[in-house]
Design an enzyme around this catalytic site. Structure first.
Site, PDB file in Angstrom:
ATOM      1  CD  GLU A  45      13.084 -20.171  -8.732  1.00  0.00           C
ATOM      2  OE1 GLU A  45      13.725 -21.206  -8.946  1.00  0.00           O
ATOM      3  OE2 GLU A  45      12.060 -19.854  -9.396  1.00  0.00           O
ATOM      4  CE  LYS A 111      13.286 -24.874  -9.271  1.00  0.00           C
ATOM      5  NZ  LYS A 111      13.269 -23.678 -10.158  1.00  0.00           N
ATOM      6  CB  CYS A 145       9.890 -22.042  -9.055  1.00  0.00           C
ATOM      7  SG  CYS A 145       9.181 -21.114 -10.438  1.00  0.00           S
TER       8      CYS A 145
END
Length: 259
Positions: A45, A111, A145
C-alpha cells in the site's frame, strides 16, 4: 485444460517520503520475480512514499509519472502489476490501487474503508465502488489493507467472479495474527486465491512485520515473506480452485434472500 500462473508479493521497507528510493526497490524486486516467470506481482500500500501525511499532496503530484513507470515495468516484464499510490483527485487525495496489464492500465480501485485509528479518514477521501477486472492472467478483485476487515466487500468481489484477491497493505505491528487470519478467512469463505503484499521494517514511527502471503482457495499457505525484504512466489492452479468449488459448493448453496 489446466490453467496456472506464477504470482509474487513484493515486500520491502518503504522509505517514508522518498519516492526515488522506493522506485529503485520495486525495480530490482520486479527484475528478480520476472526471472522466476512471475505473471502477477503485487506491491504494498502507498508503496511510493508510505503514509507521509505532512507532504501527501505534493507526493501525490508524482503519481501520474509513477503509474507510467508501473506500466513500463509491467510491459518490460510481461506481467500484471498491482500497487497502491496516493492519487490526486482535484483538491483531494485518494488511496488508489492501479492495475497494469503488460503495460496497459486496465482498472483502478480507490480504497473504500479508511483506517480512522491512523487518521486515514482525515488525509484521504474514500472510494465508493468495488473493482473486479479481467486481465491476461485471470479475473482480479482488489482490496487495500483495512478493507480486509469487511467481509461483505470480499463476497461482492467473489460473486462478481473474482478468481484472485490482490491486497496491497501496510499492516503494522502488533496485529500480525489479524492480518494472517483475515487473509485466510477471505480465501476460505470465497474459495479463491489471495496475494497480499505487506511492507516490512520501520517506516517513520511505524514498525511493520512483513509476512506477505499467498494463500490458496482452501486457506492453504502457498508462500510467505517472513520479516525481512522478500518476494514470496507461488503457482496458482485454477483447475484446483474449480475442483474445490465443485466439491464444496458454497456459491450454489448461498441463500442471500435470507441475509
Amino acid at each position: 485444460m489446466s490453467r496456472t500462473i506464477r504470482a509474487a508479493a513484493v515486500q520491502f521497507t518503504i522509505q517514508l517520503g522518498d519516492i526515488d528510493a522506493n522506485v529503485a526497490s520495486v525495480r530490482s524486486a520486479l527484475a528478480r520475480v520476472a526471472a522466476q516467470g512471475v505473471q502477477l506481482a503485487v506491491l504494498p500500500e502507498v508503496w511510493s512514499s508510505g503514509f507521509e501525511y505532512r507532504n501527501l499532496t505534493d507526493l501525490a503530484k508524482r503519481t501520474p509519472e509513477l503509474v507510467e513507470e508501473m506500466g513500463r515495468l509491467s510491459a518490460e516484464h510481461n506481467l500484471v502489476l498491482v500497487g497502491s499510490l496516493p492519487e490526486p483527485a482535484g483538491d483531494k487525495v485518494c488511496n488508489t490501487a492501479y492495475i497494469l496489464d503488460k503495460g496497459k492500465l486496465v482498472a483502478t480501485y480507490r480504497k473504500i474503508h479508511l483506517f480512522s485509528l491512523m487518521n486515514e479518514d482525515r488525509a484521504f477521501t474514500g472510494g465508493d465502488r468495488w473493482t473486479v477486472v479481467d486481465t491476461s492472467i485471470g479475473r482480479i478483485g482488489v482490496f487495500i489493507c483495512y478493507d480486509l476487515r469487511f467481509p461483505e466487500l470480499a463476497r461482492r468481489l467473489a460473486v462478481e467472479g473474482a478468481e484472485i484477491l490482490v491486497v496491497p497493505g501496510e499492516w503494522p505491528k502488533p496485529r500480525e495474527e489479524h492480518w494472517r487470519t483475515l487473509l485466510r478467512a477471505r480465501a476460505i469463505e470465497n474459495q479463491l486465491f489471495v496475494v497480499a503484499a505487506n511492507c516490512c521494517g520501520v517506516t517513520g514511527k511505524l514498525d511493520f512485520f512483513g509476512s506477505s502471503l499467498i494463500i490458496g482457495p482452501k486457506g492453504e499457505l502457498l508462500a510467505e515473506g517472513g520479516y525481512e525484504p522478500a518476494e514470496p512466489v507461488a503457482t496458482l492452479d485454477f483447475a484446483e480452485m474449480q475442483a474445490w468449488r465443485e466439491q464444496i459448493s458454497c456459491f450454489k448453496d448461498r441463500k442471500p434472500e435470507f441475509y
